[in-house]
Design a protein around this motif. Structure first.
Motif, PDB file in Angstrom:
ATOM      1  N   GLY A 129       3.133  -1.986  -4.382  1.00  0.00           N
ATOM      2  CA  GLY A 129       3.952  -1.523  -2.870  1.00  0.00           C
ATOM      3  C   GLY A 129       4.703  -0.750  -2.853  1.00  0.00           C
ATOM      4  N   ILE A 130       4.435   0.765  -3.260  1.00  0.00           N
ATOM      5  CA  ILE A 130       4.678   2.698  -2.557  1.00  0.00           C
ATOM      6  C   ILE A 130       4.127   3.424  -1.994  1.00  0.00           C
ATOM      7  N   PHE A 153       8.832  -0.265 -13.246  1.00  0.00           N
ATOM      8  CA  PHE A 153       7.970  -0.688 -11.974  1.00  0.00           C
ATOM      9  C   PHE A 153       6.599  -1.075 -12.087  1.00  0.00           C
ATOM     10  N   LEU A 154       6.300  -1.875 -11.076  1.00  0.00           N
ATOM     11  CA  LEU A 154       4.705  -2.009 -11.490  1.00  0.00           C
ATOM     12  C   LEU A 154       3.932  -1.554 -10.643  1.00  0.00           C
ATOM     13  N   VAL A 155       2.591  -1.490 -11.403  1.00  0.00           N
ATOM     14  CA  VAL A 155       1.769  -0.607 -11.109  1.00  0.00           C
ATOM     15  C   VAL A 155      -0.114  -1.981 -10.644  1.00  0.00           C
ATOM     16  N   ILE A 177      10.445  -4.277  -5.901  1.00  0.00           N
ATOM     17  CA  ILE A 177      10.313  -2.800  -5.678  1.00  0.00           C
ATOM     18  C   ILE A 177      11.529  -2.105  -4.783  1.00  0.00           C
ATOM     19  N   ILE A 178      12.497  -2.767  -4.757  1.00  0.00           N
ATOM     20  CA  ILE A 178      13.679  -1.979  -3.948  1.00  0.00           C
ATOM     21  C   ILE A 178      14.062  -1.256  -4.526  1.00  0.00           C
ATOM     22  N   GLU A 183      10.493  -3.922   0.336  1.00  0.00           N
ATOM     23  CA  GLU A 183      11.701  -4.163  -0.190  1.00  0.00           C
ATOM     24  C   GLU A 183      12.372  -5.605   0.913  1.00  0.00           C
ATOM     25  N   ARG A 184      12.553  -5.307   1.873  1.00  0.00           N
ATOM     26  CA  ARG A 184      12.762  -6.003   3.304  1.00  0.00           C
ATOM     27  C   ARG A 184      12.143  -7.880   3.305  1.00  0.00           C
TER      28      ARG A 184
END
Length: 789
Positions: A314-315, A300-302, A342-343, A360-361
């Protein structure tokens, strides 16, 4: 993607009617799933304020309200809404107004006169909320027609977008396609920088490389977070499927829907030290805005400040730094994240957010600064505040670089089968926001950063085709002849295998090739191939066996009062390959439970067993003239005494048998289940049939009965008989098995028929007896079998 029609028209002026606009969007590949008309019949509905409320003398749940409708006189309205109160501003349907199928008239309710109707959002067809009156802002101008105040009539469009059109997850992105299709233009967008009024900043650091190459932030001080979201903004959000929450949150949602750039607003006073994007640490926890606390790992990125994660990049943002009614200083953030970072991450926690859906896209990497400037302008204009300078951190080497694509005039005509005028090609591409430069062969075209889907010449051909109109391209049959290929005789067709099992009373099942890793673990069927971006957490690996899914289908049928279930499936299974792509193998499997035959009067009912399934498998093998061997063996999921390995010409094809009782209990099956799973290609391969003459000489049959130990399998005895009898043995039939009175305990009696024949002559009695003697001797020597007296 859901959006307001009026909002879209503010970005692209067009004379197309609503129906024409919907048809155009679908025709150019942006499929319209639904159009909901809003506020079509609001003539006579005005903004009104309740001045007084008194209890109805004859009804506890009704109130008698004195309402100011802006015409200089008070109207008496009887109202039963629970939120009716003095000072409330709400819609009022005056006398003569038609609401749905009802025309408002002066009436008496329980003896009290009522001169109109105060309305809920549902009664007006604006929302599904019928819990009370539609509450309007207190400063709404009394007497104003409601339609004018709310910007009605309008419509809510819902598009079903394909994954490659990430640029259309915004109103402005859709506007470019509409402009091209309707020969219009996209209005200019005010992205002028907001001047800094102070020096308030937060340092920004990037520690995630290509996963997060751009991060833009800005501090705005002295914001009034309690300000009400303007009606025009709130209505555009509602018509786009987003319910307004609070102004600072609504602004970020509004900018995301308009431009396509997800954003987040933090309470500046709750952030400590520099803000950074980094990889999450193993075991690090974060409390999200939805109240869930999640445990992270380095996948994960934070978003982090000096000592902790404050958002899931991103979430979703974090609970500890969210803006609220007491917020005075805001930190606005907009970043660009690579789709691969992110996907699938949100689905691990059961999250599906609008931000993740876009990242994601693919989101335009040039948007973060524009989005921050736009959001700053909205906040300052509506909630006040003094913005600081924009702070941007960027890693240019990791940002996508625009590429020039050559679109050849001849290639375009050859692919489409029709020549499109040069001027029309240029108009289409320019209206879509592409940069076009003519050359001798055609055009050099540069796509904007938001169009991730444009990479090769064929992509540009598609753009011209869909905007020019597929109906403008003539339908012609291909000029080249098609060559029909005859099916190979060296393999039985899949259709033949399916029909054979259907004839044996099976039904075909089609299951997902994705399964739950826990399901494979229950079967001990291997780990499968993990998916990088699973549809859901319970479909996380590619199956390594057909049986788990097939038995699950059997269990669902059995749980729905189906006492006799027989299913089969042809499909792929997958195995890891250390050096290359996963290995795919075609398999065929079948499962059965319940009675061996359907309910009938002709014979006594009995439960399906190993030998019933073996007969079905042998009939399937007969299609390819295969002779199958069965060797006792039990995999982890097989019953130790009722399982066998299936072989053909000494090569293992798979397994047949009853499921292990422990597995049946784990799966919640209260009946015995028999099954097989085999390699499909090895089972269906066959030699090319060769016609041979039938022997003109008579055959001879000899029946023999042997007593042999109970643990000696028939397959082993069969192999011995065939080897001992040699080429004159044409058929071997086992026609009786007996154990009991007259046979010693621990032994069984097997009776078999040997059919002997020669092609060139009639066998003599001496030759027959010699063969029989050799068979008897071989069975006694290899298996201890003796002729039954």
């Amino acid at each position: 993607m859901k959006f307001s029609e009026n909002w879209l028209r503010s970005h692209v002026p067009t004379n197309a009617t609503r129906d024409e606009l919907a048809a155009t969007l679908t025709a150019i590949g942006l499929e319209v799933e639904g159009v909901e008309a809003l506020g079509e019949s609001l003539a006579g509905v005005v903004v009104a304020r309740i001045v007084e409320c008194a209890k109805h003398p004859e009804a506890d749940k009704l109130q008698v309200c004195q309402v100011d409708a802006g015409n200089g006189t008070m109207l008496q309205i009887v109202c039963g809404a629970p939120n009716a109160r003095p000072g409330l501003v709400a819609p009022l349907a005056t006398i003569g107004t038609k609401i749905g199928d009802i025309t408002i008239k002066a009436a008496k309710l329980r003896g009290v006169e009522s001169n109109g109707m105060l309305c809920s959002a549902k009664e007006l067809g604006l929302d599904a909320d019928a819990s009370g009156l539609l509450e309007l802002p207190s400063d709404a101008p009394v007497g104003t027609p409601l339609a004018d105040y709310l910007g009605l009539p309008d419509a809510s469009f819902e598009l079903k977008l394909t994954p490659n059109r990430a640029d259309c997850f915004s109103v402005r992105g859709i506007a470019f396609d509409v402009a091209a299709a309707c020969a219009s233009h996209v209005t200019a967008f005010d992205a002028a920088p907001m001047p800094a009024l102070n020096d308030a900043t937060l340092p920004i650091e990037l520690h995630a490389g290509a996963d997060a190459p751009r991060f833009v932030g800005r501090v705005i001080e002295g914001v009034d977070a309690k300000v009400t979201t303007p009606v025009w903004m709130a209505e555009r959000l509602r018509r786009s499927g987003v319910r307004p929450v609070s102004f600072l949150v609504d602004v970020t949602q509004y900018v995301m829907l308009e431009l396509g750039q997800p954003m987040h607003a933090y309470d500046r006073d709750l952030l400590k030290g520099p803000v950074s994007v980094r990889v999450a640490r193993a075991g690090e926890t974060l409390k999200l805005l939805n109240g869930d606390t999640v445990e992270l790992d380095p996948q994960f990125l934070v978003i982090a400040d000096a000592g902790r994660a404050v958002g899931l990049a991103g979430i979703m943002g974090g609970e500890d730094t969210k803006v609220g009614a007491g917020t005075r200083n805001v930190f606005l953030e907009a970043a660009h994240f690579a789709p691969s970072a992110i996907i699938g991450r949100g689905r691990r926690f059961g999250l599906h957010t609008d931000a993740a859906h876009r990242f994601e896209r693919g989101v335009d990497p040039e948007l973060p600064r524009i989005a921050v400037e736009h959001a700053t302008r909205l906040i300052v204009e509506i909630a006040g505040g003094a913005p600081g300078p924009v702070v941007e951190a960027v890693l240019p080497e990791h940002l996508p670089k625009p590429q020039s694509i050559l679109l050849r005039r001849a290639r375009l005509a050859r692919v489409l089968g029709v020549r499109v005028d040069d001027a029309e090609v240029v108009r289409i591409l320019t209206a879509l926001g592409l940069s076009v430069e003519a050359n001798g062969e055609g055009w050099n075209v540069a796509a904007p950063a938001r169009r991730f889907d444009l990479a090769i010449e064929e992509d540009l051909v598609e753009e011209v085709a869909r905007i020019h109109g597929y109906d403008a391209i003539p339908a012609t049959l291909p000029g080249s002849g098609a060559r029909l290929q005859a099916p190979s005789e060296e393999r039985v067709g899949d259709g033949d295998a399916r029909r054979q099992l259907v004839a044996r009373d099976y039904l075909e099942a089609v299951n997902f090739a994705f399964v739950d890793a826990e399901s494979l673990a229950q079967w001990q069927a291997g780990g499968g191939v993990p998916l990088a971006n699973p549809l859901s957490a319970d479909l996380g690996v590619m199956r390594s066996s057909l049986l788990p899914g097939l038995v699950a289908a059997l269990a669902r049928n059995a749980a729905r009062q189906q006492p006799r279930v027989r299913l089969f499936e042809l499909g792929k299974v997958f195995a890891m390959n250390a050096s290359e792509a996963p290995i795919e193998t075609s398999r065929i499997a079948a499962v059965a439970c319940g009675s061996a035959r359907g309910e009938q009067w002709g014979e006594k009912s009995r439960v399906v067993d190993f030998h019933d399934l073996k007969g079905d498998l042998d009939s399937l093998a007969a299609l390819s003239n295969a002779t199958l061997e069965y060797r006792q063996a039990a995999p982890s999921w097989g019953h130790p005494g009722r399982s066998a390995e299936v072989l053909r010409d000494g090569r293992s094809l798979g397994w047949i048998g009853q499921l292990h009782p422990r597995l049946q209990q784990t799966l919640g099956l209260d009946m015995e289940v028999v099954a097989f799973e085999l390699d499909l290609e090895s089972l269906l391969v066959r030699s090319i049939p060769v016609a041979i003459a039938l022997s003109r000489f008579p055959s001879v049959r000899r029946d023999l009965a042997f007593v042999v130990a109970d643990d000696v399998p028939w397959a082993a005895m069969e192999a011995t008989v065939r080897r001992a009898a040699g080429a004159v043995l044409r058929q071997l039939r086992l026609f009786d098995r007996y154990a009991g009175r007259g046979v010693e305990p621990g032994f069984k009696s097997l009776a078999m028929g040997l059919i002997l024949q020669e092609d060139s002559r009639t066998l003599t009695d001496r030759e027959v007896e010699a063969v029989v003697a050799e068979v008897v001797a071989a069975l006694q020597r290899e298996h201890g079998a003796v002729i039954r007296g």
